[in-house]
Design an enzyme around this catalytic site. Sequence first.
Site, mmCIF file in Angstrom:
data_model
loop_
_atom_site.group_PDB
_atom_site.id
_atom_site.type_symbol
_atom_site.label_atom_id
_atom_site.label_comp_id
_atom_site.label_asym_id
_atom_site.label_seq_id
_atom_site.Cartn_x
_atom_site.Cartn_y
_atom_site.Cartn_z
ATOM 1 N N ASN A 217 45.629 33.153 31.111
ATOM 2 C CA ASN A 217 44.304 33.599 30.665
ATOM 3 C C ASN A 217 44.310 35.120 30.492
ATOM 4 O O ASN A 217 45.330 35.770 30.686
ATOM 5 C CB ASN A 217 43.228 33.137 31.659
ATOM 6 C CG ASN A 217 43.491 33.691 33.050
ATOM 7 O OD1 ASN A 217 43.492 34.888 33.259
ATOM 8 N ND2 ASN A 217 43.770 32.797 34.004
ATOM 9 N N ASP A 286 43.775 26.817 36.942
ATOM 10 C CA ASP A 286 43.415 25.625 37.717
ATOM 11 C C ASP A 286 44.367 24.468 37.437
ATOM 12 O O ASP A 286 44.497 23.554 38.246
ATOM 13 C CB ASP A 286 41.979 25.203 37.395
ATOM 14 C CG ASP A 286 40.973 26.202 37.945
ATOM 15 O OD1 ASP A 286 41.158 26.624 39.109
ATOM 16 O OD2 ASP A 286 40.041 26.594 37.222
ATOM 17 N N LYS A 296 64.115 25.306 25.044
ATOM 18 C CA LYS A 296 62.985 25.663 24.180
ATOM 19 C C LYS A 296 62.577 24.432 23.358
ATOM 20 O O LYS A 296 63.433 23.776 22.744
ATOM 21 C CB LYS A 296 63.401 26.809 23.253
ATOM 22 C CG LYS A 296 62.259 27.290 22.398
ATOM 23 C CD LYS A 296 62.701 28.414 21.472
ATOM 24 C CE LYS A 296 61.593 28.695 20.469
ATOM 25 N NZ LYS A 296 62.060 29.301 19.262
ATOM 26 N N PRO A 314 47.037 24.207 43.075
ATOM 27 C CA PRO A 314 46.302 24.350 44.342
ATOM 28 C C PRO A 314 45.201 25.398 44.198
ATOM 29 O O PRO A 314 45.337 26.335 43.413
ATOM 30 C CB PRO A 314 47.377 24.844 45.312
ATOM 31 C CG PRO A 314 48.436 25.452 44.455
ATOM 32 C CD PRO A 314 48.410 24.716 43.159
ATOM 33 N N ASP A 315 44.109 25.220 44.922
ATOM 34 C CA ASP A 315 43.070 26.250 44.995
ATOM 35 C C ASP A 315 43.435 27.156 46.174
ATOM 36 O O ASP A 315 43.337 26.761 47.343
ATOM 37 C CB ASP A 315 41.693 25.592 45.187
ATOM 38 C CG ASP A 315 40.572 26.623 45.098
ATOM 39 O OD1 ASP A 315 40.750 27.746 45.632
ATOM 40 O OD2 ASP A 315 39.538 26.317 44.487
ATOM 41 N N ILE A 316 43.879 28.358 45.855
ATOM 42 C CA ILE A 316 44.411 29.265 46.892
ATOM 43 C C ILE A 316 43.319 29.644 47.883
ATOM 44 O O ILE A 316 43.474 29.533 49.102
ATOM 45 C CB ILE A 316 45.009 30.530 46.222
ATOM 46 C CG1 ILE A 316 46.175 30.110 45.327
ATOM 47 C CG2 ILE A 316 45.450 31.547 47.266
ATOM 48 C CD1 ILE A 316 46.693 31.196 44.413
ATOM 49 N N PHE A 333 35.215 35.350 44.115
ATOM 50 C CA PHE A 333 34.651 35.642 42.792
ATOM 51 C C PHE A 333 34.298 34.326 42.116
ATOM 52 O O PHE A 333 34.894 33.283 42.422
ATOM 53 C CB PHE A 333 35.651 36.424 41.936
ATOM 54 C CG PHE A 333 35.522 37.909 42.110
ATOM 55 C CD1 PHE A 333 35.857 38.507 43.312
ATOM 56 C CD2 PHE A 333 35.051 38.709 41.075
ATOM 57 C CE1 PHE A 333 35.720 39.871 43.486
ATOM 58 C CE2 PHE A 333 34.912 40.081 41.237
ATOM 59 C CZ PHE A 333 35.247 40.667 42.449
ATOM 60 N N LYS A 347 29.289 27.995 44.604
ATOM 61 C CA LYS A 347 30.652 28.433 44.988
ATOM 62 C C LYS A 347 30.649 29.186 46.316
ATOM 63 O O LYS A 347 31.621 29.133 47.072
ATOM 64 C CB LYS A 347 31.262 29.299 43.884
ATOM 65 C CG LYS A 347 31.918 28.421 42.809
ATOM 66 C CD LYS A 347 32.733 29.174 41.793
ATOM 67 C CE LYS A 347 33.267 28.186 40.749
ATOM 68 N NZ LYS A 347 33.634 28.787 39.497
HETATM 69 O O1 PMT Z 1 41.332 40.876 35.858
HETATM 70 P P1 PMT Z 1 40.189 41.421 35.033
HETATM 71 O O2 PMT Z 1 40.547 41.512 33.561
HETATM 72 O O3 PMT Z 1 39.655 42.702 35.590
HETATM 73 O O4 PMT Z 1 39.012 40.343 35.081
HETATM 74 C C1 PMT Z 1 38.316 40.149 36.272
HETATM 75 C C2 PMT Z 1 37.993 38.655 36.519
HETATM 76 C C3 PMT Z 1 37.085 38.161 35.419
HETATM 77 C C4 PMT Z 1 39.286 37.833 36.526
HETATM 78 C C5 PMT Z 1 37.307 38.594 37.929
HETATM 79 O O5 PMT Z 1 36.163 39.387 37.914
HETATM 80 C C6 PMT Z 1 36.953 37.159 38.297
HETATM 81 O O6 PMT Z 1 35.919 36.614 37.943
HETATM 82 N N1 PMT Z 1 37.870 36.507 39.072
HETATM 83 C C7 PMT Z 1 37.755 35.069 39.447
HETATM 84 C C8 PMT Z 1 38.293 34.218 38.345
HETATM 85 C C9 PMT Z 1 38.222 32.745 38.686
HETATM 86 O O7 PMT Z 1 39.234 32.098 38.686
HETATM 87 O O8 PMT Z 1 37.019 32.307 39.013
HETATM 88 P P2 PMT Z 1 36.707 30.771 39.470
HETATM 89 O O9 PMT Z 1 35.231 30.699 39.458
HETATM 90 O O10 PMT Z 1 37.473 29.815 38.652
HETATM 91 O O11 PMT Z 1 37.264 30.695 40.946
HETATM 92 C C10 PMT Z 1 36.461 30.919 42.107
HETATM 93 C C11 PMT Z 1 37.269 31.628 43.174
HETATM 94 O O12 PMT Z 1 38.354 30.805 43.607
HETATM 95 C C12 PMT Z 1 37.873 32.949 42.746
HETATM 96 O O13 PMT Z 1 37.752 33.834 43.842
HETATM 97 C C13 PMT Z 1 39.337 32.598 42.470
HETATM 98 O O14 PMT Z 1 40.212 33.716 42.740
HETATM 99 C C14 PMT Z 1 39.598 31.468 43.471
HETATM 100 N N2 PMT Z 1 40.572 30.486 42.983
HETATM 101 C C15 PMT Z 1 40.284 29.712 41.900
HETATM 102 C C16 PMT Z 1 41.169 28.746 41.477
HETATM 103 C C17 PMT Z 1 42.387 28.576 42.189
HETATM 104 N N3 PMT Z 1 43.262 27.663 41.795
HETATM 105 N N4 PMT Z 1 42.654 29.359 43.233
HETATM 106 C C18 PMT Z 1 41.772 30.305 43.650
HETATM 107 O O15 PMT Z 1 42.037 31.033 44.611
#
Ligand code: PMT
Length: 406
Positions: A217, A286, A296, A314-316, A333, A347
């Site tokens: 992404n 995700d 390739k 996995p969701d870390i 976030f 969340k």
């Molecule tokens: O890196 P930049 O260009 O500065 O952009 C910043 C950002 C948009 C990436 C940042 O501000 C942001 O929103 N980060 C979270 C992105 C995200 O994956 O959001 P989510 O709503 O899908 O996930 C919720 C939370 O779970 C997040 O804290 C994420 O880090 C965590 N997560 C999600 C999925 C996963 N498999 N493992 C995780 O740890």
Amino acid sequence: MEKHFPQAPFAGKRIHLGVCGSVAAYKALDLLRAFCKVELRVTVTMTEAATRFVTPLSFQSLGAERVYGSMFGEGRTGDPFGHLRPGLEAEAFLVAPVSATTLARLACGLADEMLAGQALAWPGSLLLAPAMNPRMWNNQATKDNIAALERRGHLVIAPETGPVACGEEGEGRFPDLRIICLYALRSLSPQDLAGQRVLITLGPTREPWDCVRFWSNHSSGLMGASLAVAAWLRGADVQALRGPVAPWLPPQIQTRETPTAQEMLRTAEELWPDMHLGIFTAAVADFAPIPFGAEKFKKTSSTKGFNLSFQPNPDILATLARSKKAGQRIIAFAAESENLEKNAHCKLQTKNADLLVANLVGGEDCAFASPNNTALILDHNGGLLRLPTLPKGDLAWRILDCLSSL
Ligand code: PMT
């Protein structure tokens, strides 16, 4: 200054900058400019030797409020108590570059010229950024002076190793200006995270499909780098896990590259038990494509197009949050393309977070890869703060303010 350094918190604070005789004296002009950019109020003292390399006029032209010269005669500012002013007025005192001679003066407590007098009348810790020939740096006399200054609580920013102006190579090069700036900003910051170990995930993850293609992404890692810098400035010991992006971070922040979600999880699980705070800004994929293999994939093998299959990653954050202990806190976030507030509330609960920062992604001017961000901050006590669009460095600062006031 890097664009992920905070700016607004420093407006109006006062720093005194001492400049000694060295080829690197011209770099002190860039330091002054960086300080003015964050609206610090800067006064300067140049030793007599420094004026042989650059002039007081250069510092005045670039925004210094006052430039002190020699204690007597030409270069006097007309203030009979100039040697006492920084100690009474400034909030931080940096000497950059500091020469071997001035280090010796400071170590002996001499006050035989303006800068040394001001340093002696300074009540706090001095920040010293040396620049000199490697043989001078490695001389036992210099080492003893540094040791004496450090024993008294002054901070010497380690010089770099490499070629110096005279053509020799070794330790003694003026440190990276960004590192000097960060130390200066740290000495003007609240130390509310002192003693805290902080783990930060940042950037995207990159999930390989064949040997050249991947699923990922647009995350640039800027938001996470901003939080890493802000937490370090506020006294924390910071470890950053980054996906395949490289926003500049100082070596004082330990950084490990963890390109895939699995690698990020493995390293995060190893570090988390010793952490006080986890900040999860990474845009972890995700799902990961089920790998095609080591070769390739050839376009001739599917001329009509093809479908990919994905498996969940996995969701870390959720994994670590399950083992959250008393004394550990989490900042999560939420990246949403709609229903920001509703999804954010959800969340905050499901991720077991103390603070949740929600931002919109997907549209124009979105949080991804932009230097700015617009966020809502929710906390576990039901608090909600709507912030205006801010540079990410300043937003990071506000997030840590919210954490401090929980
Ligand atoms: O890196 P930049 O260009 O500065 O952009 C910043 C950002 C948009 C990436 C940042 O501000 C942001 O929103 N980060 C979270 C992105 C995200 O994956 O959001 P989510 O709503 O899908 O996930 C919720 C939370 O779970 C997040 O804290 C994420 O880090 C965590 N997560 C999600 C999925 C996963 N498999 N493992 C995780 O740890």
